[in-house]
Design an enzyme around this catalytic site. Structure first.
Site, PDB file in Angstrom:
ATOM      1  N   GLU A  28      42.722  45.415  44.965  1.00  0.00           N
ATOM      2  CA  GLU A  28      42.839  44.591  46.185  1.00  0.00           C
ATOM      3  C   GLU A  28      44.156  44.877  46.872  1.00  0.00           C
ATOM      4  O   GLU A  28      45.182  45.075  46.213  1.00  0.00           O
ATOM      5  CB  GLU A  28      42.780  43.085  45.887  1.00  0.00           C
ATOM      6  CG  GLU A  28      41.402  42.577  45.555  1.00  0.00           C
ATOM      7  CD  GLU A  28      41.357  41.063  45.324  1.00  0.00           C
ATOM      8  OE1 GLU A  28      42.125  40.318  45.968  1.00  0.00           O
ATOM      9  OE2 GLU A  28      40.555  40.645  44.476  1.00  0.00           O
ATOM     10  N   GLU A  87      42.221  38.600  38.243  1.00  0.00           N
ATOM     11  CA  GLU A  87      43.422  37.775  38.396  1.00  0.00           C
ATOM     12  C   GLU A  87      43.446  36.577  37.450  1.00  0.00           C
ATOM     13  O   GLU A  87      43.494  35.421  37.882  1.00  0.00           O
ATOM     14  CB  GLU A  87      43.573  37.309  39.847  1.00  0.00           C
ATOM     15  CG  GLU A  87      43.751  38.455  40.818  1.00  0.00           C
ATOM     16  CD  GLU A  87      44.114  37.993  42.223  1.00  0.00           C
ATOM     17  OE1 GLU A  87      44.048  36.793  42.504  1.00  0.00           O
ATOM     18  OE2 GLU A  87      44.465  38.857  43.042  1.00  0.00           O
TER      19      GLU A  87
HETATM   20  C1  BG6 Z   1      43.071  37.374  45.566  1.00  0.00           C
HETATM   21  C2  BG6 Z   1      41.664  37.085  45.161  1.00  0.00           C
HETATM   22  O1  BG6 Z   1      43.858  36.425  44.936  1.00  0.00           O
HETATM   23  O2  BG6 Z   1      43.450  37.260  46.882  1.00  0.00           O
HETATM   24  C3  BG6 Z   1      40.688  37.047  46.306  1.00  0.00           C
HETATM   25  O3  BG6 Z   1      41.223  37.935  44.153  1.00  0.00           O
HETATM   26  C4  BG6 Z   1      41.338  36.334  47.477  1.00  0.00           C
HETATM   27  O4  BG6 Z   1      39.506  36.448  45.863  1.00  0.00           O
HETATM   28  C5  BG6 Z   1      42.501  37.179  47.932  1.00  0.00           C
HETATM   29  O5  BG6 Z   1      40.482  36.025  48.533  1.00  0.00           O
HETATM   30  C6  BG6 Z   1      43.204  36.662  49.164  1.00  0.00           C
HETATM   31  O6  BG6 Z   1      43.634  35.366  48.966  1.00  0.00           O
HETATM   32  P1  BG6 Z   1      43.485  34.272  50.085  1.00  0.00           P
HETATM   33  O7  BG6 Z   1      44.042  33.038  49.496  1.00  0.00           O
HETATM   34  O8  BG6 Z   1      44.279  34.747  51.244  1.00  0.00           O
HETATM   35  O9  BG6 Z   1      42.022  34.215  50.370  1.00  0.00           O
END
Ligand code: BG6
Length: 480
Positions: A380, A170
């Site tokens: 993800e 990201e």
């Molecule tokens: C992504 C990242 O942006 O989203 C992760 O790659 C992150 O590291 C995930 O934890 C979820 O985001 P958040 O802010 O809900 O923890």
């Protein structure tokens, strides 16, 4: 597009889950590890939720075998994790630290012994603090050889066992949070510096991919991009234009560079007008356009879509995101002259105001396919939610099952549309530290017994979603 019958998930589909070193490992001063920018940033008062940090995190460093056993029990085919640069080179460069290299050797070997494909993220935001101090980290081209040396060290050490590599996680998020919103290290608010640092990020990405391709390593390599497709608020042409602006500004600006080696003309023109354009040398251009520098797949981190409307030149600017966990507390946000966020009445939101939109995942996959013609690895996707640990140690997260089921259906539809999807590593396997939201915004299939106040016993308890995912994997996506 309706399908009479859905195309089956490929037999080789990588059903998996994901994590990142800082969010799970803990042991922040063990095994010879150096300090990263996050180790320092979390100590600045008010930067993270209730001052939470990853000093212990969920103690994966000491419990990785237990975690891998649970992955095997769930039947995971793949596990995406990141390597902490500071475990390999405590100061970012110099002599590699054998204890750090060995930790990931052991993890990779354990995964392979359980028939779980390791998907390795080279960089998930934890830059060595030493490099930040020495030359300003991402703001200096000196990072290019240092990053390459780090990546080479990983390729040489693990390349015989690792077939999927993610370069930068990201880049759009860590650059914008780090240099535009000051919500990530190095906590700068300066768009010109952001675009300059981001350009260096592109050079790093291209240099590493090119090196990988030129040196005959097995497997595939690509970046993971946080893509939130933009929808127009309605059919008004001015809002259609705003959605196009958002797509170019938020997404093509990065993905076009990865795949084509150039920035979108519209954004270059906009940056020039604003005095924000990064400097691009002839050598940069040659590197970025070299097909050997281009990825083998697009890593897609998908959480939500954005619905946008027109925003005048004196309109609303960028606002920080909701870290309260109270639905409806997000502030208005946008880019003057380009777009602003609008409400979408068709979508539900999470407690942190993230739009829940499974069809948006299908749209993301189709857009990537038609614009870039690359296979997609979904690196993800998941739901951050409050979970309740019952007295019998069960966690009834039917909301997470519902969320994931709908997203798996969307992937199935996208595959049936003709998109080449290699795998799906959900966020996340165990619960972990959310960078800005502490430990209560949980994503895992496995509950970790700790919170902001106390590390408790860090015990692992599979949630209902764990058993659901196990059945999804066992049936290769048929039994949802
Ligand atoms: C992504 C990242 O942006 O989203 C992760 O790659 C992150 O590291 C995930 O934890 C979820 O985001 P958040 O802010 O809900 O923890």
């Amino acid at each position: 597009m309706e399908h009479k019958e859905l195309t089956a998930f490929p037999k080789s589909f990588l059903w998996g889950s994901a994590s990142a070193a800082y969010q799970i490992e803990g042991a922040y001063r063990e095994g010879g590890k150096g300090l990263s920018v996050w180790d320092k940033f979390v100590r600045i008062p008010g930067k993270t939720y209730e001052g939470t940090n990853g000093d212990v995190a969920v103690d994966h460093y000491h419990r990785y075998q237990e975690d891998v056993d649970l992955m095997a029990e769930a039947g995971l085919k793949a596990y995406r994790f990141s390597i902490a640069w500071t475990r390999i080179f405590p100061n970012g460069k110099g002599e590699p630290n054998e204890a750090g290299l060995k930790f990931y050797d052991d993890l990779i070997n354990d995964l392979i012994a359980h028939k779980i494909e390791p998907v390795v993220t080279i960089y998930h935001w934890d830059l060595p603090q030493a490099l930040q101090d020495e030359y300003g980290g991402w703001e200096s081209r000196e990072i290019i050889p240092d990053f390459l040396n780090y990546a080479k060290t990983l390729f040489d050490r693990y390349g015989d066992r690792v077939r999927y590599w993610v370069t930068l996680n990201e880049q759009n998020i860590f650059m914008q949070h780090g240099y535009l919103m000051a919500s990530h290290p190095p906590a700068v608010k300066d768009p010109k510096r952001m675009y300059a640092a981001n350009h260096i990020g592109n050079l790093v990405n291209a240099t590493v991919i090119k090196y990988f391709h030129e040196h005959g390593y097995q497997g595939q390599i690509g970046p993971s991009f946080a893509y939130s497709p933009a929808y127009p608020a309605d059919a008004a042409p001015i809002n259609q234009l705003a959605a196009d602006n958002a797509e170019q500004f938020n997404s093509y600006y990065w993905m076009d560079m990865y795949v084509f080696g150039h920035y979108p003309d519209l954004i270059r023109k906009w940056q020039t007008e604003q005095g924000l354009a990064p400097e691009i040398t002839e050598a940069d251009d040659a590197l970025l356009k070299d097909p050997l520098s281009h990825p083998d797949f697009m890593g897609l981190n998908y959480y939500q879509t954005n619905t946008v409307a027109a925003n005048p030149l004196d309109g609303v600017g960028m606002a920080a995101e909701n870290t309260s966990g109270k639905k409806g507390t997000s502030k208005e946000s946008g880019v003057p002259g380009l777009f602003k966020m609008a409400k979408n009445d068709y979508l539900q939101k999470t407690d942190w105001d993230w739009n829940i939109d499974p069809i948006g995942l299908r749209i993301a996959l189709r857009r990537i396919n038609s614009r870039y013609q690359l296979p997609v690895l979904i690196t993800e996707n998941g739901l951050g939610a409050f979970d309740t640990l019952e007295a019998d140690h069960e966690i009834h997260d039917d909301y997470r099952i519902h969320f994931l089921r709908e997203h798996v259906k969307a992937i199935h539809e996208a595959i049936s549309d003709g998109v080449d999807v290699i795998g799906y590593t959900t966020w996340s396997f165990t619960d972990l530290l959310s960078w800005l939201n502490g430990y209560r915004k949980r994503y895992g299939f496995v509950y970790v017994n700790r919170d902001e106040e106390s590390e408790k016993d860090l015990a692992r308890y599979p949630k209902d979603s764990f058993y659901w995912y196990k059945q999804v994997i066992a049936s290769n996506g048929e039994d949802l």
